[in-house]
Design an enzyme around this catalytic site. Sequence first.
Site, PDB file in Angstrom:
ATOM      1  N   GLY A  33       0.822  -1.208   0.000  1.00 60.16           N
ATOM      2  CA  GLY A  33       0.000   0.000   0.000  1.00 60.16           C
ATOM      3  C   GLY A  33       0.853   1.253   0.000  1.00 60.16           C
ATOM      4  O   GLY A  33       0.590   2.217  -0.731  1.00 60.16           O
ATOM      5  N   ASP A  34       1.902   1.255   0.817  1.00 64.01           N
ATOM      6  CA  ASP A  34       2.809   2.397   0.872  1.00 64.01           C
ATOM      7  C   ASP A  34       3.523   2.601  -0.454  1.00 64.01           C
ATOM      8  O   ASP A  34       3.620   3.719  -0.962  1.00 64.01           O
ATOM      9  CB  ASP A  34       3.841   2.193   1.978  1.00 64.01           C
ATOM     10  CG  ASP A  34       3.254   2.337   3.366  1.00 64.01           C
ATOM     11  OD1 ASP A  34       2.786   3.431   3.695  1.00 64.01           O
ATOM     12  OD2 ASP A  34       3.253   1.351   4.115  1.00 64.01           O
ATOM     13  N   THR A  35       4.063   1.527  -1.007  1.00 59.91           N
ATOM     14  CA  THR A  35       4.850   1.676  -2.224  1.00 59.91           C
ATOM     15  C   THR A  35       3.982   2.013  -3.427  1.00 59.91           C
ATOM     16  O   THR A  35       4.423   2.732  -4.323  1.00 59.91           O
ATOM     17  CB  THR A  35       5.682   0.412  -2.493  1.00 59.91           C
ATOM     18  OG1 THR A  35       4.845  -0.742  -2.454  1.00 59.91           O
ATOM     19  CG2 THR A  35       6.767   0.252  -1.442  1.00 59.91           C
TER      20      THR A  35
END
Length: 387
Positions: free
Chosen positions: A172-174
């Site tokens: 999700g972050d990347t």
Amino acid sequence: MTLTSPSLNGPLDGLKVVEMGQLIAGPFCGQLLGDMGAEVVKLEAPGVGDPMRHWGQGEVPTWWRVIARNKFSVAVDLRSAEGQQTARDLIAQADILIENFRPGTLEKWNLAPADLMAANPRLIVVRVSGYGQTGPYSSRAGFGGIGEAMGGWRAIVGEPDRAPSRMGVSIGDTLAATYGCMGALAALQARERTGRGQVVDSSLYESVLQVMESLIPEYAINGHKRTRTGSVLPKIAPSNVYPCADGEYLIGANQDAVFARLCTAMGRPELASDARYATHLARGDHQTELDGLVSDWTRTLKVQELENLMIEHAVPAGRVYDAEDMMADPHFAAREAIISVPDPVLGEVPMQNVFPRLSDTPGAVRRPAPLEVGQDTAEILSRWLGA
């Protein structure tokens, strides 16, 4: 391969980026821009720095060496008036500002994007957050896993009889960082026409939603909700991870011609004309029994034996790699997918190279991650501000 030559400046050479984020989403966006040649100045709290410096496995965590490569560390206390002024001065010289704080934090620090862009009209501000800069959830704290859950990812990952699982990396972050980077590049192109920067609003949950294929229309139009199916993609067969005598192997032979070649490799050419398996739809209807047939066959072979057969018969297939496999694989080596970056503490640190590859202006790892918080403060303040 050792550290890429510093002479390879990359397509973003000459661009100045200020990174105010921490942990993963903002810093990964900065890593992507830095890999492509931008000069990335990371603002860190004096003494403490980014918590990412201490994340990862092993006695000396190595994740920082990857996510902070190609960056300069400047120590700035953003909670103080002096630090805020230093940040404003640096941002006034920048092309791009990256931040991934909770919405409202920049404003609280007297660094509202509208004010920063009034002083630097060409500034592009990449804002990465859990829920976006607007909407009823915007003020909530949000981490990657929460975005993955809200965006639909967690609901479909794992075995059907178990709780939702995670990807194994902070996807999700990347994803949010990657979309933030893509938005920054699009804003740079728009700036060529207008002369003005703009705000790029990249949320975790929307970035996950973007890669969820037809999940929404499948439900809206057909009433179908995707669920957890483990390693199987429903109605796509055979396409699974199959057991071998000494490991596991992934085979994707769901197209008719490819399936026929797999049947030949299995010594069962008659299966390709069997009414239960002859077409894509038929194989989907008989997925479980077909996977059983393939598994019974692969169990009789070692991974290398199976791989040799799949290559011989041109069936898309491959080993399930771990880090050890990657570092020993000749294809990784031939394409220099893994490089070795010199490190004053650890010696040489192997890590992924810069991707994607550009033929004329490739990106590069030009400098290792800054190991000391604020180690580049004097240099950057001198070069950027003449201080």
